[in-house]
Design a protein around this motif. Structure first.
Motif, mmCIF file in Angstrom:
data_model
loop_
_atom_site.group_PDB
_atom_site.id
_atom_site.type_symbol
_atom_site.label_atom_id
_atom_site.label_comp_id
_atom_site.label_asym_id
_atom_site.label_seq_id
_atom_site.Cartn_x
_atom_site.Cartn_y
_atom_site.Cartn_z
ATOM 1 N N GLY A 116 -17.615 -33.397 20.102
ATOM 2 C CA GLY A 116 -18.665 -34.307 20.542
ATOM 3 C C GLY A 116 -20.074 -33.799 20.345
ATOM 4 O O GLY A 116 -21.031 -34.415 20.827
ATOM 5 N N PHE A 117 -20.243 -32.688 19.639
ATOM 6 C CA PHE A 117 -21.589 -32.186 19.374
ATOM 7 C C PHE A 117 -22.299 -33.074 18.356
ATOM 8 O O PHE A 117 -21.675 -33.609 17.429
ATOM 9 N N ASN A 118 -23.600 -33.211 18.507
ATOM 10 C CA ASN A 118 -24.433 -33.934 17.550
ATOM 11 C C ASN A 118 -24.872 -32.964 16.459
ATOM 12 O O ASN A 118 -25.718 -32.110 16.691
ATOM 13 N N GLY A 121 -21.298 -25.498 25.765
ATOM 14 C CA GLY A 121 -21.730 -26.891 25.645
ATOM 15 C C GLY A 121 -21.371 -27.713 26.860
ATOM 16 O O GLY A 121 -22.164 -28.539 27.337
ATOM 17 N N LYS A 122 -20.177 -27.496 27.401
ATOM 18 C CA LYS A 122 -19.765 -28.210 28.617
ATOM 19 C C LYS A 122 -20.564 -27.731 29.825
ATOM 20 O O LYS A 122 -20.942 -28.536 30.691
ATOM 21 N N GLU A 179 -17.769 -24.590 22.806
ATOM 22 C CA GLU A 179 -17.146 -25.596 23.674
ATOM 23 C C GLU A 179 -17.411 -25.287 25.144
ATOM 24 O O GLU A 179 -17.831 -26.172 25.914
ATOM 25 N N ILE A 237 -21.859 -31.513 25.851
ATOM 26 C CA ILE A 237 -20.640 -32.261 25.580
ATOM 27 C C ILE A 237 -19.878 -32.415 26.902
ATOM 28 O O ILE A 237 -20.176 -31.725 27.881
#
Length: 411
Positions: free
Chosen positions: A330-332, A404-405, A401, A410
């Motif tokens: 889900g990263f841009n 990011g969370k 991951e 994400i």
């Protein structure tokens, strides 16, 4: 207290050009003491898939443009050492006077052949190539049309001219054509300027459409291939090869410091074009030519680029593996097709914190903030290399991951 670089970047009334120095130095020292400053980390080894950083030890390197890992390639180093032994450490003069060696001519021939062009000229840097090329060709009644994401060297080159400069929205050919319709008849010459691969987003310009527009409106086209050489196209020959349009661009420039793993820049084109630039670009005329050892190494680099696709093929595999997983998470990462993978965060402080946590996991990753990008486009800029192992990339993905969370980038 000011908190970010852009707080010092804004122009304000002052009576001394040194007015901002004390406050900026105080900010800098505080940022260093609290480990918020993540720039100019000191490397103590060659840059490859890993690098030794003073005070941090060995880290996975995701902050180098040495995409094909040629900077310390054994054949390249041996060629550089041989040139150093024969010619010495420096060239001793500018190229037009006493600084053109047989090695320089051989490298220029290699580069011209690589792009299927008549001639090439090599400059001390990619930056000096772009400012010299633009400023030597453009007159006061010409029009320059630049993509808004064009590299700083292209923008700075326009500032050395007296021409009119307009920007079109990033890769927006409809906007470019509107500018051409409105302005073309008012100017003598028109030069459209863009990157092939954009340095912060890793996406590619729509070359086929640019060619159509430049032909329709009697303009010239200049492409900076700094991040495309060795990376895009079936054989790594850049944006023209990617679009199957070899020979269609009027002016191609690039750097020798990214995939080629050295230093310097080049412009390629017709004999008439290159000789004109060589004799009128101030950044060429007044700069000492590249050191022989660098040139010797780069000649071997082009031998590799011409004859060995294994580095590019491994990089292609790494790009596919890495970007596919980032998108799944889900990263841009925008529209990248290259070795440059932007993870767009949009918040400067959050970007810095994430880079710091990656560093704690022994992952060297660059936080890119204003003024390198706009304030809402802060990002982690990841540069992939062919020498990254799958194990290394999976470790990076796992760390991204979790981090990011943690920061809500994400879910």
């Amino acid at each position: 207290m000011k908190k970010n670089f852009h707080d010092f970047f804004i122009e304000s009334k002052r009576n001394d050009i040194f007015a901002n120095l004390d406050a900026f130095y105080e900010y800098l020292e505080e940022a260093k003491s609290t480990k918020e400053y993540a720039y100019r980390r000191t490397l103590a080894s060659a840059t490859s898939s890993t690098v030794v950083v003073e005070g941090a030890g060995e880290m996975i390197m995701l902050g180098s443009n040495n995409y094909l890992d040629l900077a310390a390639n054994t054949k390249v180093v041996n060629a550089a050492q041989a040139a150093l032994a024969k010619y010495g450490n420096g060239s001793g003069s500018v190229a037009l006077l006493g600084g053109t060696f047989d090695l320089h001519r051989k490298l220029e021939t290699k580069i011209a052949t690589f792009y299927s062009r008549e001639l090439a000229a090599i400059f001390p840097t990619g930056f000096s190539t772009n400012i010299g090329t633009i400023s030597s060709l453009i007159c006061s009644n010409d029009l320059l049309l630049l993509d808004t994401y064009s590299h700083a060297s292209l923008i700075e080159g326009t500032k050395l001219t007296r021409a009119t400069v307009k920007f079109f929205k990033h890769n927006d050919m409809e906007h470019l054509e509107k500018l051409l319709i409105k302005l073309r008849s008012q100017y003598d010459g028109v030069l459209i300027v863009t990157d092939g691969i954009f340095s912060m987003d890793g996406d590619i310009c729509p070359l086929d459409k640019l060619i159509a527009l430049k032909q329709k409106y009697n303009a010239r086209l200049m492409i900076d291939e700094a991040h495309a050489i060795g990376i895009v196209g079936d054989h790594g020959r850049g944006t023209e090869e990617y679009f199957h349009l070899t020979g269609a661009v009027d002016i191609i420039t690039g750097t020798l410091s990214k995939a080629p793993g050295g230093i310097g820049g080049y412009v390629v084109g017709s004999k008439k074009l290159v000789e004109y630039i060589r004799h009128f670009a101030s950044s060429y005329i007044f700069s000492t030519s590249l050191p022989p050892a660098v040139v010797g190494g780069l000649i071997e680099v082009f031998n590799i680029l011409e004859n060995d696709l294994s580095h590019k093929e491994k990089l292609d595999y790494n790009k596919q593996l890495f970007t596919a997983r980032l998108r799944e998470l889900g990263f841009n990462i925008g529209q990248t097709i290259s070795a440059i993978v932007p993870i767009i965060i949009g918040d400067e402080e959050k970007t810095k914190l994430m880079a710091r946590e990656l560093a704690e996991e022994k992952i060297f990753c660059s936080a890119v903030v204003f003024p390198a990008v706009s304030k809402t486009q802060s990002r982690l800029r990841i540069s992939l290399m062919c020498s990254h192992s799958e194990k290394q990339l999976l470790k990076v993905l796992s760390a991204l991951e979790l981090i990011g969370k943690k920061y809500g980038v994400i879910v």
